[in-house]
Design an enzyme around this catalytic site. Structure first.
Site, PDB file in Angstrom:
ATOM      1  N   ARG A 278     -53.320  23.645 -19.516  1.00  0.00           N
ATOM      2  CA  ARG A 278     -52.061  23.833 -20.587  1.00  0.00           C
ATOM      3  C   ARG A 278     -52.781  23.946 -22.048  1.00  0.00           C
ATOM      4  O   ARG A 278     -52.255  24.931 -22.694  1.00  0.00           O
ATOM      5  CB  ARG A 278     -51.487  21.966 -20.617  1.00  0.00           C
ATOM      6  CG  ARG A 278     -50.158  21.845 -19.618  1.00  0.00           C
ATOM      7  CD  ARG A 278     -50.294  20.246 -20.257  1.00  0.00           C
ATOM      8  NE  ARG A 278     -49.933  20.554 -21.597  1.00  0.00           N
ATOM      9  CZ  ARG A 278     -49.439  18.857 -22.788  1.00  0.00           C
ATOM     10  NH1 ARG A 278     -49.328  18.157 -21.883  1.00  0.00           N
ATOM     11  NH2 ARG A 278     -49.361  19.268 -23.666  1.00  0.00           N
TER      12      ARG A 278
ATOM     13  N   ALA B  20     -73.446  46.508 -59.583  1.00  0.00           N
ATOM     14  CA  ALA B  20     -71.944  46.311 -58.188  1.00  0.00           C
ATOM     15  C   ALA B  20     -72.227  47.630 -57.241  1.00  0.00           C
ATOM     16  O   ALA B  20     -73.007  48.495 -57.504  1.00  0.00           O
ATOM     17  CB  ALA B  20     -70.845  47.057 -59.025  1.00  0.00           C
TER      18      ALA B  20
END
Length: 451
Positions: free
Chosen positions: A18, A367
């Site tokens: 299953r 950044a």
């Protein structure tokens, strides 16, 4: 009274059809760890003398998963029921004279404390031959039933397929987990027949066989969630949800703030100190430790990472294996770390990749900075010194060292070391042509008009 040795037999021979998976059913993970390994970790606290896993289909996967764990493998070639499966472990228990604890590889949440209660009940004054772990589910469905008196002595056990309507009305169900005196187990199993609706050899039948000999068994109860079994993906998800719910509750009881508990997902080994704050939609993979006063902001994913006291991670940060965030350091939004150390008080506030890197205390990573650690064949290391400043949109091509207090100008591609307190600049020359933009727009406007 001397404590008898313990053997643990874990049944894992089911086909698991299953699940519709190439992976063996008992190796599907709950909280980042295969179900079978959850059980084996739990039984370790009991210090068992022997550990046996009974396998069938997919045995190679199971054997690989337990390699090096001191586990013996028994094989059930034909699926003839739970009683037959336990009998396959008999050669591995040759000469063993202690207690046998029988567990199921797809029932992973049973606790060591519950296992110990089963063993303790086995040695109570009335000396039951076996102890069965029972539970009362919200929907008894097709579980086997246990009929017992107020003291827990079992009068009858019956599989659902063979139960009468009155017996099916009983809500005390059989989890299948059992503790049995080893001296009796296999003699009883040898007497079990398969004259039942499924034509299988049922392990619970030993209880009634022993009762017919005048030797009763007992039942103790636990909660339904602890004996929840997994036979499908939906049931796996339900077991995961139950585990997560309890882990969240434990975290908050231990002094952790979960801003939206239902959105935080833990791994089996997540360690959070008191006064840690975890915001919404955070996922902890295996191997994460977070020290006191740290904050894990929303939508962050951590795995194999260490976060020190007072650090801040996220939102939208990803810490991969080998990431170490120092005290009071900051890993901001859309920052990824892998096998990298961010020193105390250092900052990588946004849009940065730090891989195979060491960033010194107090450094600032601008950044868009990338440590270029991979050349397509090998990985290389970047070292950034204390109090260094890396300007935005810089690429540090490893192996490279940026010295203490050094500055890398924004937009640089650094391919060589930068000395302490030096300025590293590596970018194209900026040229300015007065009036060029206005002339360009005029030319293009005429072309568009003519076109």
């Amino acid at each position: 009274m001397s404590i008898p040795p313990i053997a643990v037999v874990i049944l894992a021979a089911g086909q698991g059809t299953r699940m519709k998976s190439k992976r063996h059913k008992v190796l599907h993970p709950v909280a980042g760890r295969p179900m079978l390994l959850h059980l084996l970790a739990g039984v370790e606290t009991l210090a068992p003398e022997r550990r046996i896993v009974v396998v069938g289909a997919g045995r190679d996967q199971v054997e690989a998963a337990v390699e090096g764990l001191g586990v013996d493998i028994a094989v059930q070639s034909e699926q003839l029921g739970t009683g037959h499966a336990v009998r396959m472990a008999e050669p591995k228990l040759d000469g063993f004279a202690g207690d046998v604890l029988i567990l199921y590889g797809d029932v992973p949440l049973v606790s060591a404390a519950t296992m110990q209660r089963m063993l303790d009940r086995l040695h109570a004054d009335d000396a039951p031959i076996a102890v069965v772990l029972g539970f009362r589910p919200a929907d008894a469905a097709a579980y086997g039933r246990i009929l017992a008196d107020e003291e827990g002595t079992i009068r009858k056990m019956v599989e659902y397929k063979d139960a009468t309507a009155d017996e099916r009305a009983v809500d005390l169900c059989n989890s299948g987990l059992m503790a049995v005196r080893g001296a009796d187990l296999f003699a009883l199993l040898a007497r079990v027949g398969n004259e039942n609706a499924a034509g299988e050899y049922y392990l619970p039948d030993i209880v009634m066989l022993a009762a017919a000999d005048g030797r009763p068994s007992a039942v103790i109860e636990t909660t339904a969630w602890e004996v929840a079994g997994v036979n499908s993906r939906a049931e796996l998800a339900a077991v995961e949800a139950a585990w997560q719910q309890r882990r969240r509750a434990q975290a908050m009881a231990d002094g952790v703030t979960l801003v939206a508990p239902e959105t935080v997902w833990f791994s089996h080994d997540t360690i959070l100190a008191a006064d840690v704050t975890v915001e919404q939609n955070v996922v902890f993979g295996p191997g994460v430790s977070v020290a006191e006063d740290a904050v894990i902001h929303a939508f962050s994913h951590l795995e194999g990472a260490t976060v020190a006291r007072g650090a801040s991670v996220g939102p939208y940060a990803r810490l991969r294996p080998g990431a170490e965030v120092g005290e009071e350091a900051k890993v901001g939004n859309f920052v990824e770390m892998k096998k990298a150390v961010l020193g105390a008080g250092a900052k990588a506030s946004h849009l940065t990749y730090l891989g195979d890197a060491v960033v010194g205390a107090g450094a600032n990573i601008g950044a868009g900075t990338i440590t270029c650690n991979y050349d397509g064949f090998l990985k290389y290391r970047t070292i950034i010194g204390e109090d260094a400043f890396i300007g935005s949109n810089s690429a540090l091509v490893a192996p490279v060292r940026i010295g203490d207090g050094a500055i890398v100008a924004a937009g640089s591609v650094i391919t060589a070391d930068v000395a302490d307190d030096a300025l590293g600049v590596a970018r194209g020359y900026q040229e300015q042509k007065p009036g060029w933009a206005a002339r360009f727009r005029a030319v293009m406007a005429e072309r568009k008009k003519a076109g």
